[in-house]
Design an enzyme around this catalytic site. Structure first.
Site, PDB file in Angstrom:
ATOM      1  N   HIS A  63      -7.545  -5.314  -0.822  1.00 25.96           N
ATOM      2  CA  HIS A  63      -6.352  -4.719  -1.403  1.00 25.96           C
ATOM      3  C   HIS A  63      -5.567  -5.683  -0.204  1.00 25.96           C
ATOM      4  O   HIS A  63      -4.137  -5.797  -0.049  1.00 25.96           O
ATOM      5  CB  HIS A  63      -6.584  -3.304  -0.793  1.00 25.96           C
ATOM      6  CG  HIS A  63      -5.771  -2.492   0.194  1.00 25.96           C
ATOM      7  ND1 HIS A  63      -5.239  -2.270  -1.096  1.00 25.96           N
ATOM      8  CD2 HIS A  63      -5.359  -2.212   0.852  1.00 25.96           C
ATOM      9  CE1 HIS A  63      -4.200  -1.080  -0.818  1.00 25.96           C
ATOM     10  NE2 HIS A  63      -4.442  -1.599   0.342  1.00 25.96           N
ATOM     11  N   ASP A 109      -9.747  -5.006  -5.854  1.00 25.47           N
ATOM     12  CA  ASP A 109      -8.871  -3.922  -4.600  1.00 25.47           C
ATOM     13  C   ASP A 109      -9.722  -2.783  -4.597  1.00 25.47           C
ATOM     14  O   ASP A 109     -10.486  -2.249  -5.348  1.00 25.47           O
ATOM     15  CB  ASP A 109      -7.518  -3.511  -5.054  1.00 25.47           C
ATOM     16  CG  ASP A 109      -6.532  -2.628  -3.789  1.00 25.47           C
ATOM     17  OD1 ASP A 109      -7.061  -1.766  -3.023  1.00 25.47           O
ATOM     18  OD2 ASP A 109      -6.070  -2.623  -3.847  1.00 25.47           O
ATOM     19  N   SER A 168       0.771  -1.579  -0.344  1.00 28.97           N
ATOM     20  CA  SER A 168      -0.112  -0.024  -0.165  1.00 28.97           C
ATOM     21  C   SER A 168       0.845   1.145   0.096  1.00 28.97           C
ATOM     22  O   SER A 168       1.355   1.448  -0.923  1.00 28.97           O
ATOM     23  CB  SER A 168      -0.881  -0.410   1.532  1.00 28.97           C
ATOM     24  OG  SER A 168      -2.207   0.747   1.171  1.00 28.97           O
TER      25      SER A 168
END
Length: 815
Positions: free
Chosen positions: A778, A744, A671
């Site tokens: 994610h 995601d 991330s």
């Protein structure tokens, strides 16, 4: 013709070989056995203790579902991910086993009556701790079970199938449950028309709507139909298995019962549905009803959050924060901004908090005003409550003592949110006569207990329990974790006798639960005996190393070295450095020690520690602070320069220690850590390879802010472009492995971020590989996907880091 045919044949073979080389790695692979075994090791059970300290509840879950399970049908609308077959959230991690243990005798009990196989979730104790409820989700419906603690038997209590899309059940009292149920079978869902009624149209007429780039939004009129079908529910009250409908069907976002059990606070969604924000930001109505669903009063008709102003600490000019006072039978509270919701507007007070008492026919009474944004209240008794206020942009928080009788509001604790050393923890609460959690007051109401499960200190994390005098503001540390281990207070069973349940661990000892009595000072009693699930890590060393960056800011990281490593014999090792940047307004806060080297290492799918078993030195949690250099500046004003300083300091430290070969170092992150990784490869020559998972690389695609940055792209275009590694893709020549879940759901990290970054690096002749994981969000879940990911990372490190020539004398320079 012969020569032409030969040339044509050669060209076909060339193109076929080119195609095959681009797609020759399409089957799932597995990493080395040690890594695979650690990933798939049976997880340690989760533990919950009842308020009386009589029973422990153990729940076990499977490691990771198969990709085939993730591939089941899924609706992604209004910020929700829905299983269309059973009116439940998709991608759940289910509990597969449940059992009880009597604390006094140590005897374990199996639960009878539960389905097999079990797919449980939302486990909770009843208010009197005599029952436990849980949901069981099958392919076609969700059911609700209640376990009787005395008999260890479970029974299904519902008849109508539950709808848990926007929320699960709750205990109303010791024998009553509230939950939402479905209205129609899943087969009645509206079919998608082959021919739409027309194009999808979105309009705006002069109103600003500076919203983040949320994912899984409503995109069409058909999505609106699906959203309404799957979220409209009937509220039901279940008393000992007898179901009674409450009110009319609605889209419930909040259902909150008053302490005296006579009223409900509800938030229900109404049309029009937004195409820009998730369901929690939809137009909605806040109401009070009686327990049978009859409307008593509408408290607010809230607009969509589309119109909320951008920027930290700015809020809509509407009522917010509706909640019951936990210390009174039926009094509702909320707050309203006094500065038009704009933090830059000069104002002595920012928010005012109001109260309205049953039967809700009078005028609201102002309780107090706050000088910062109101965050919430922890109620105590008739004389004391704790009010929290703060400002995100300034990284400040304050706890006030509120006297409900006099109306006085007095500051008790004020600190930076990033200052771990001054953090007292959270006030301890306990159930009152209404079953609501209120402040646990001691010493005749003069003191409050604070439990800090982190306990940051210059010696590392040392959790503590302290007593705080609400009049003198003096603290008394009742207990603190001993140095050389890590122990936290899990539950306070008796605040006066100081009987506690703690969880204790060390580098070599698994976390286990203990019964402790601070008053009697008798020997602690061990309640669990969990064993090490990772024999592969036995002998691996762990150390929290400390070092400084060029401007003097102190940094730390968790260094793992392979089993049997001898620095004299083995010399410098290949290194993987794993990090995640964090913003600070204070350099002193940034320099604080975080974490404990004495915590047992428990692995999840994303950990880099797996690779210590393959001969790598791993620097995990390497500090990457981004600090405001002046009171008039923000941390990101020199983001890249500070990243470079952080990375240089870490790599220099490892080389100086002799454990890291500075010519064989890799950097990685997930991330925002992926964003960091790409920037370091674009702006330094410190690393031989990078691993960037699920990142955002072009900040023009997150134009209304990201992380803690609240300036927009149009307010600070140079900042956005300068921080975007996409802008410097032509400089990235270090091999980089890009990874992204193809579904995601995180704000800002659309898969297109990695797709375009791959194209940019490839187009400029860089060395890059892009791995798109099917059905992943994610955070990754699928067993085959994660095993493949761990292997890809391993192969990348082997090829571009470990097996590059050792060249200690060639020290790369940052540029």
């Amino acid at each position: 013709m012969t020569s032409q045919r030969f040339v044509f044949t050669v060209l076909i073979i060339f193109f076929l070989n080119t195609t095959v080389s681009a797609q020759d790695d399409v089957s799932y692979k597995t990493p080395p056995k040690d890594i695979a075994d650690m990933l798939l090791a049976k997880p340690t059970p989760n533990v919950s203790v009842d308020d009386k300290g009589e029973w422990m509840l153990f729940t076990e879950s499977s490691s990771y579902p198969s990709v085939e399970e993730l591939a089941r049908p899924e609706l992604r609308i209004a910020g929700l991910r829905i299983n269309p077959a059973n009116f439940a959230p998709s991608r759940q991690v289910f509990i597969n086993a449940v059992y009880l243990k009597n604390i006094a005798t140590g005897k374990e009990y199996k639960i009878t009556g539960l389905p097999s196989p079990l797919y449980a979730g939302s486990i909770s104790w009843s208010p009197n701790d005599k029952k436990i409820a849980l949901t069981h989700t099958t392919s076609g419906r969700v059911d609700l079970y209640a376990i009787d603690i005395a008999t260890q038997k479970a029974v299904k209590v519902n008849k109508a199938a539950l709808n848990t899309v926007t929320g699960s059940y709750q205990w109303y009292d010791d024998n009553t449950l509230l939950y939402r149920t479905t209205l129609k079978p899943a087969t009645a869902a509206p079919p998608k028309p082959l021919m739409p009624k027309g194009p999808t149209v979105q309009e705006n007429y002069g109103k600003a709507s500076p919203r983040p780039t949320f994912q899984d939004m409503i995109r069409s009129p058909y999505d609106e139909q699906l959203f309404e079908f799957y979220t409209t529910t009937q509220l039901v009250k279940n008393i000992n298995g007898i179901e009674t409908k409450i009110g009319q069907p609605a889209i419930y976002i909040v259902i909150n019962v008053s302490p005296d059990k006579k009223y409900m606070l509800t938030r229900t969604v109404k049309k029009p549905f937004s195409y820009l924000v998730p369901v929690n930001g939809f137009t909605s109505v806040i109401s009070i009803t009686d327990i049978n669903g009859k409307l008593i009063k509408v408290l607010a008709d809230l607009p969509s959050s589309e119109t909320a102003p951008s920027g930290n600490d700015n809020v809509q000019l509407v009522r917010r924060g509706f909640d019951w006072r936990d210390d009174l039978p039926a009094s509702i509270t909320w707050c309203e901004p006094l500065d038009s919701g704009m933090i830059k507007k000069q104002a002595e007070y920012r928010d005012a908090v109001y109260q309205l008492n049953a039967p809700f026919s009078g005028q609201p009474e102002q309780l107090f005003k706050t000088k910062m944004r109101y965050r919430g209240t922890t109620w105590g008794d008739q004389n004391v409550a704790f009010v929290t206020e703060g400002l995100t942009g300034k990284q400040t928080v304050q706890v006030d003592r509120f006297n409900p009788v006099t109306g006085d509001l007095e500051k008790l604790i004020a600190r930076n949110t990033t200052d771990g050393y001054s953090n007292p923890g959270f006030p301890v609460t306990h159930p009152n006569q209404y079953g609501k959690n209120v402040l646990q007051l001691t010493d005749n109401g003069n003191k409050v207990l604070f439990n800090n499960s982190t306990g940051a200190s210059p010696k590392g994390d040392l959790p503590f329990l302290l007593s705080f005098d609400i009049h003198t503001k003096k603290t008394d540390t009742l207990w603190r974790c001993q140095e050389g281990q890590f122990e936290t207070v899990v539950k306070i069973l008796d605040a006066n006798k100081l009987t506690l349940v703690t969880k204790k661990e060390s580098e070599k000892e698994m976390p286990n639960y203990w019964l402790k009595n601070l008053r009697l000072r008798i020997a602690d009693r061990q309640l669990t005996s969990f064993t090490n699930p990772y024999p592969q890590l036995e002998g691996v060393s762990k150390e929290k190393i400390k070092y400084k960056r060029a401007d003097g800011v102190d940094l730390t990281g968790d260094l793992y070295l392979p089993k049997g490593y001898d620095i004299k014999r083995d010399g410098p090792l290949p290194v993987i450095l794993w990090a995640y940047p964090a913003e600070y307004n204070s350099a002193a806060d940034a320099a604080q020690i975080r974490g404990s080297e004495h915590k047992f290492t428990l692995l999840n799918w994303g950990s880099p520690v797996y690779y210590v078993t393959q001969g790598y030195a791993v620097l995990n949690n390497a500090e990457m602070p981004i600090v405001a250099t002046d009171k008039d500046k923000k941390p990101n004003d020199n983001f890249v320069d500070q990243l470079k300083m952080n990375a240089e300091a870490a790599t220099n430290k490892l080389a100086e220690m002799g454990v890291g070969d500075r010519n064989r170092m890799a950097v990685g992150g997930h991330s925002y850590g992926a964003f960091m990784t790409a920037n370091l490869l674009a702006h330094t020559n410190l690393f031989k390879a990078g691993i960037a998972r699920s990142g955002a690389y072009n900040r023009s695609l997150t134009p209304f802010g990201f992380q803690n940055e609240d300036r927009t792209y149009w307010q600070a275009p140079e900042l956005y472009n300068g921080m975007s590694p996409f802008s410097y893709a032509d400089k990235i020549k270090t091999p980089i492995l890009l990874v992204h879940g193809e579904m995601d759901n995180n704000t800002g990290t659309y898969p297109i971020q990695s797709e375009r970054m791959f194209n940019a690096i490839k187009g400029n002749g860089g060395t890059v590989k892009y791995l798109s994981l099917p059905y992943e969000s994610h955070g990754y879940q699928g067993r085959e996907n994660i095993l493949h990911l761990l292997n890809e990372q391993y192969q990348w490190l082997e090829k571009y880091v470990k097996n590059t020539p050792k060249a200690e004398e060639n020290k790369p320079k940052a540029f």
